[in-house]
Design an enzyme around this catalytic site. Sequence first.
Site, PDB file in Angstrom:
ATOM      1  N   ASP A 136       0.817  -1.211   0.000  1.00  0.00           N
ATOM      2  CA  ASP A 136       0.000   0.000   0.000  1.00  0.00           C
ATOM      3  C   ASP A 136       0.855   1.266   0.000  1.00  0.00           C
ATOM      4  OD1 ASP A 136      -2.381   1.406   2.416  1.00  0.00           O
ATOM      5  OD2 ASP A 136      -1.829   1.974   0.369  1.00  0.00           O
TER       6      ASP A 136
ATOM      7  N   ASP B 201      -1.586   5.672  -5.172  1.00  0.00           N
ATOM      8  CA  ASP B 201      -1.963   4.866  -4.016  1.00  0.00           C
ATOM      9  C   ASP B 201      -2.409   3.461  -4.413  1.00  0.00           C
ATOM     10  OD1 ASP B 201      -4.376   5.314  -1.295  1.00  0.00           O
ATOM     11  OD2 ASP B 201      -2.871   3.789  -1.716  1.00  0.00           O
TER      12      ASP B 201
HETATM   13  N1  LIG Z   1      -9.280   3.840   2.614  1.00  0.00           N
HETATM   14  C1  LIG Z   1      -8.243   3.627   2.273  1.00  0.00           C
HETATM   15  C2  LIG Z   1      -6.925   3.329   1.861  1.00  0.00           C
HETATM   16  C3  LIG Z   1      -6.094   4.196   1.159  1.00  0.00           C
HETATM   17  N2  LIG Z   1      -6.397   5.438   0.747  1.00  0.00           N
HETATM   18  N3  LIG Z   1      -4.924   3.593   0.915  1.00  0.00           N
HETATM   19  N4  LIG Z   1      -4.982   2.357   1.465  1.00  0.00           N
HETATM   20  C4  LIG Z   1      -6.201   2.176   2.024  1.00  0.00           C
HETATM   21  N5  LIG Z   1      -6.541   1.040   2.633  1.00  0.00           N
HETATM   22  C5  LIG Z   1      -5.611  -0.054   2.779  1.00  0.00           C
HETATM   23  C6  LIG Z   1      -6.410  -1.168   3.407  1.00  0.00           C
HETATM   24  C7  LIG Z   1      -7.782  -0.624   3.729  1.00  0.00           C
HETATM   25  C8  LIG Z   1      -7.869   0.744   3.130  1.00  0.00           C
END
Ligand SMILES: N#Cc1c(N)n[nH]c1N1CCCC1
Length: 326
Positions: free
Chosen positions: A33, A215
Amino acid sequence: AQSGEVAADPQQYDQAYLSPVTIGNSELMLDFDTGSADLWAFSNETPASQSQGHERYDSATGTELDGYSWSITYGDQSGAGGNVYTDKVVVGGVTATRQAVEAATSVSASFSQNIDSDGLLGLAFSSINTVQPRQQTTFFDTVRPTLAKALFTCDLRQGDAGSYTFGYIDSSKYQGTVTYVPVDDSQGFWQFTAGGYSVGGDNATSGSVGTAIADTGTSLLYLPAAVTKAYYEQAGGRYDNQQGGYTLPCNGGAPDFSVAIGGKTFTVPGSYIAYAPLTTGSSTCFGGIQPDTGIGFSIFGDVFLKAVYAIFDVSQGSPRLGFAAQ
Ligand SMILES: N#Cc1c(N)n[nH]c1N1CCCC1
């Protein structure tokens, strides 16, 4: 110097991509992430009621950081928290010998229910890591001094396995040249400026998208409300209050969406924007482009990233993002 590659396997509808990571003696599937900076996992400390179906990190192999804790809430209001260990973490052959590993003692329902994902590996800047009392570094920041090149790349694909690489660029994964843009890391994100856009290939690029982040942890492409409205006017979509977003026909007629970044145009095929049927068999799809209202910036999530090869590069002193057509 280290370098390596790891697969990025798509979940249904490419909602997220999961990659195998070895932590101590445990092999887990984590969601890489670039929008967050914590490496956390379901663990032997996660209640059984919350961890059914998940692989778990066995913290017995780690060294506990006494008195340390973490707690994170994501934009979608999901969240987790727990204790902190250091342990050996290996990703595609790249090894961090003493990486901060955040063992979950509690996770929110959406994480418990997504049984494919055993946690997250944050790749945003370490300045937004949530560990207290002393912030910890991301896997990338931990291994960065040992990498052949201080960068990682992301090659996500529509409905197919892609990959992340650490320490090198794989020129066989893109066509043409790479366009680099400066990154403002002051908010801890891979934040850049996107320019004009066009819908359906009409070359009259209009308006400007503005501040955006790259993202991988977000499924969709969140754009300014005016840009989103202009897209769905041409796509024959509508805002559905019950769904909480724009929907459009699934029938394959969705126009492409193009955006200029660093003076180069990148195109998201319309088929990526007819994101998923509202329910199985429905001919109406939830839109892969949604308004970024209330977020504060646009989010170039997986719907965009799977149309390009992306390079997250800190090898030049100040950080930069590279994009190339896939
Ligand atoms: N909402 C959200 C989000 C984001 N903007 N970047 N990563 C996210 N998540 C990773 C796992 C759950 C949500």
